[in-house]
Every structure is written in structure tokens, then in C-alpha cells.
Scaffold this active site. Structure first.
Site, PDB file in Angstrom:
ATOM      1  CB  ILE A  29      -0.933   0.014   1.245  1.00  0.00           C
ATOM      2  CG1 ILE A  29      -0.114   0.063   2.560  1.00  0.00           C
ATOM      3  CG2 ILE A  29      -1.896  -1.168   1.223  1.00  0.00           C
ATOM      4  CD1 ILE A  29      -0.955   0.298   3.815  1.00  0.00           C
ATOM      5  CG  HIS A  52      -3.563  -5.992  -0.405  1.00  0.00           C
ATOM      6  ND1 HIS A  52      -2.632  -6.736   0.280  1.00  0.00           N
ATOM      7  CD2 HIS A  52      -4.334  -6.891  -1.050  1.00  0.00           C
ATOM      8  CE1 HIS A  52      -2.850  -8.030   0.068  1.00  0.00           C
ATOM      9  NE2 HIS A  52      -3.869  -8.145  -0.744  1.00  0.00           N
TER      10      HIS A  52
HETATM   11  N1  APR Z   1      14.601  -9.027   0.026  1.00  0.00           N
HETATM   12  C1  APR Z   1      13.977 -10.214  -0.213  1.00  0.00           C
HETATM   13  N2  APR Z   1      13.005 -10.728   0.590  1.00  0.00           N
HETATM   14  C2  APR Z   1      12.654 -10.001   1.678  1.00  0.00           C
HETATM   15  C3  APR Z   1      13.259  -8.757   2.005  1.00  0.00           C
HETATM   16  C4  APR Z   1      14.265  -8.277   1.121  1.00  0.00           C
HETATM   17  N3  APR Z   1      14.889  -7.109   1.325  1.00  0.00           N
HETATM   18  N4  APR Z   1      12.702  -8.290   3.156  1.00  0.00           N
HETATM   19  C5  APR Z   1      11.790  -9.214   3.537  1.00  0.00           C
HETATM   20  N5  APR Z   1      11.763 -10.230   2.661  1.00  0.00           N
HETATM   21  C6  APR Z   1      10.848 -11.387   2.650  1.00  0.00           C
HETATM   22  C7  APR Z   1      10.503 -11.927   4.009  1.00  0.00           C
HETATM   23  O1  APR Z   1      11.412 -12.956   4.352  1.00  0.00           O
HETATM   24  C8  APR Z   1       9.081 -12.469   3.798  1.00  0.00           C
HETATM   25  O2  APR Z   1       9.090 -13.855   3.438  1.00  0.00           O
HETATM   26  O3  APR Z   1       9.624 -10.876   2.134  1.00  0.00           O
HETATM   27  C9  APR Z   1       8.546 -11.677   2.622  1.00  0.00           C
HETATM   28  C10 APR Z   1       7.423 -10.730   3.032  1.00  0.00           C
HETATM   29  O4  APR Z   1       6.313 -11.534   3.385  1.00  0.00           O
HETATM   30  P1  APR Z   1       5.106 -10.900   4.246  1.00  0.00           P
HETATM   31  O5  APR Z   1       5.654 -10.148   5.391  1.00  0.00           O
HETATM   32  O6  APR Z   1       4.126 -12.015   4.485  1.00  0.00           O
HETATM   33  O7  APR Z   1       4.465  -9.812   3.268  1.00  0.00           O
HETATM   34  P2  APR Z   1       3.452 -10.068   2.075  1.00  0.00           P
HETATM   35  O8  APR Z   1       3.729 -11.360   1.388  1.00  0.00           O
HETATM   36  O9  APR Z   1       3.453  -8.833   1.274  1.00  0.00           O
HETATM   37  O10 APR Z   1       2.043 -10.153   2.868  1.00  0.00           O
HETATM   38  C11 APR Z   1       0.888 -10.162   2.082  1.00  0.00           C
HETATM   39  O11 APR Z   1      -0.418  -9.877   4.090  1.00  0.00           O
HETATM   40  O12 APR Z   1      -0.707  -8.800   6.095  1.00  0.00           O
HETATM   41  C12 APR Z   1      -1.141  -8.842   4.790  1.00  0.00           C
HETATM   42  O13 APR Z   1      -2.073  -7.114   3.541  1.00  0.00           O
HETATM   43  C13 APR Z   1      -0.874  -7.543   4.096  1.00  0.00           C
HETATM   44  O14 APR Z   1      -0.155  -7.169   1.825  1.00  0.00           O
HETATM   45  C14 APR Z   1       0.099  -7.920   2.993  1.00  0.00           C
HETATM   46  C15 APR Z   1      -0.188  -9.396   2.779  1.00  0.00           C
END
Ligand code: APR
Length: 248
Positions: free
Chosen positions: A104, A120
């Protein structure tokens, strides 16, 4: 034996219709925490899961407005990082056709990408949860809503006095443009998922819709449920990958 990175580079060179599916992990290097990563907002703090629940918001809007203000300003003040600029470069090369993001934070648009599907939503508008009146970010009412949030107050709709919510998708609400995202994923010859755990429905279903001849590449610091299906999986920081690919 070609490294995973060499294979990714070859796929990028050969592709003419790349689609990117991004998550919070692409923005962590911009100072915005992710949700499920090692330092994620949800790790050991289930209070945060309530923050983005529409049911809980309807009952306790002050809980949201007492806890979201700091994150709101962190997101609004963030800048694109190398991961975002990598995707901008792929668009400039005519290879990346669309970004589908769960984020977002608006950082793909800030980076200059022109075709971004924000499943989202984003923080550019507020919406009334009673009459669905939309408040655009260049209006007096938007500024008033920001002021209210800064004082941890609940902003109300000027039309019906209902409660205003940032126009982002909470758990329990429908995502935006899902049909459009599905259509775009099916056109891809290469689907790049970056910085997403691929566990949140319905975005998490998108990689299963790629054409049988298309390739899936996952760039994520931790494993995802799709790793077995991917042609390339890189458990690496997106900034490091962007540096190593040397296309910036
Ligand atoms: N480079 C590569 N991977 C990364 C980095 C980085 N710099 N920083 C974090 N990660 C990885 C983490 O290890 C994690 O597995 O990115 C992933 C992020 O996963 P989530 O935190 O689950 O985020 P996301 O997949 O976007 O979540 C989806 O869940 O809570 C809801 O609406 C919210 O849009 C979100 C949705």
C-alpha cells in the site's frame, strides 16, 4: 553449471512479457517493516493482526487510529530502493509489462513504474465505511483526516458522519482489480515474485495461473509455498540480486 542468477539473467534476456508480483519484502530496505519476516509486524504480536481486520475496525476504530499514525508517516516518507528501481529499469527496457503489488506504500509508482495494480489499495484516499464517499488526497477533508489521525482521533465523513478508513484492503474485504491481475498473470512469459511470502489469499493464488509455458522466478529471503514449482528460487535480499544482475 549455470548459477541460479545466470539462469534468471537468461530468462530476463529471453522474456518479452514479464509480470512482477511484489510484497512487503521489496519495501523493507526503504524502512517499511514487512509482516511475516524475521522482524515482521506480525512476529510475536497478534495485536497487529487486529489492526487490519475490518470487523475489528468497525467495532474499535480508535484502536486503528491510535496505532497507525506512525506507520502512515513512515510509509508516506519512504523512498523507492534498488528493488523498486530494478523493476523500473525492466519496464524501461520494454520487458516488464505490469507490477501486481500487495503493498500500500505506492513505492512502485514513486519509482516511475506506469502500470501498477495495487491489489490492497493505497494511502492516497480515505473512504467512508458507511456511505463509501471517497476523499482524494488533494482535498481539505483528506488533510483534516490526516490531522485527526495525527491526534489519534477517528476522522468522520462530512456527508454522513460515518467513520473514515484509509482506502486500503483490510482482512475481510475484497481486494481491488483481482480479475485484471489474473488476466495479466496469464499473459506473462515470466512471473517474477519478489519479497512476498505468497501465503495471503487471493494474491497467493496468482502464481498458479501462469501459462504452462511461462516460467516462475521467486526472489525472497525465506521459503514460499511455490518454491518447488519455480524455475529459479533466490533466497536473497532483492537489493543484492539487483546489484548482481547489473542491469541498473
Ligand atoms: N529481500 C527479499 N526478501 C525479503 C526482504 C528483502 N529485502 N525483506 C523481507 N523479505 C521477505 C521476508 O522474508 C518475507 O518472506 O519478504 C517476505 C514478506 O512476506 P510478508 O511479510 O508475508 O508480506 P506479504 O507477502 O506482502 O504479505 C501479504 O499480508 O498482512 C497482509 O495485507 C498484508 O499485503 C500484505 C499481505
Amino acid at each position: 553449471m549455470n548459477s541460479e542468477l545466470d539462469i534468471l539473467m537468461e530468462l530476463i534476456v529471453k522474456s518479452s512479457h514479464i509480470v512482477a508480483l511484489t510484497g512487503a519484502g521489496i519495501s523493507t530496505n526503504s524502512g517499511i517493516p514487512d509482516f511475516r519476516g524475521p522482524n515482521g509486524l506480525y512476529r510475536g504480536n497478534n495485536e497487529f493482526e487486529k489492526l487490519f481486520s475490518i470487523e475489528y475496525f468497525r467495532e474499535h476504530p480508535n484502536f486503528f487510529y491510535s496505532n497507525f499514525n506512525e506507520m502512515f508517516h513512515k510509509i508516506k516518507n519512504a523512498n523507492p530502493n534498488k528493488g523498486h528501481m530494478f523493476l523500473k529499469k525492466l519496464e524501461d527496457m520494454g520487458k516488464l509489462k505490469v507490477i501486481i503489488t500487495q503493498n500500500i506504500d505506492g513505492l512502485h509508482k514513486k519509482a516511475g513504474n506506469t502500470n501498477v495494480i495495487e491489489l490492497h489499495g493505497n494511502l492516497e484516499k480515505f473512504i467512508c465505511i458507511s456511505c463509501y464517499h471517497l476523499i482524494e488526497n488533494d482535498t481539505e477533508q483528506y488533510k483534516k483526516a490526516i490531522d485527526k489521525m495525527s491526534n489519534k482521533d477517528v476522522p468522520h465523513c462530512e456527508k454522513c458522519n460515518g467513520i473514515l478508513k484509509p482506502d486500503v484492503v483490510f482482512f475481510g474485504e475484497y481486494v481491488h482489480d483481482l480479475e485484471k491481475a489474473l488476466t495479466e498473470v496469464q499473459k506473462a512469459d515470466l512471473l517474477l515474485t519478489i519479497g512476498t511470502s505468497l501465503v495471503v489469499y487471493p494474491a497467493s493464488t496468482l502464481p498458479s495461473y501462469i501459462d504452462e509455458k511461462a516460467k516462475l522466478v521467486i526472489i525472497n529471503r525465506e521459503p514460499t509455498p511455490y518454491d518447488e514449482k519455480a524455475k529459479v528460487v533466490l533466497y536473497e535480499d532483492i537489493d543484492v540480486i539487483a546489484d548482481k544482475l547489473k542491469i541498473l
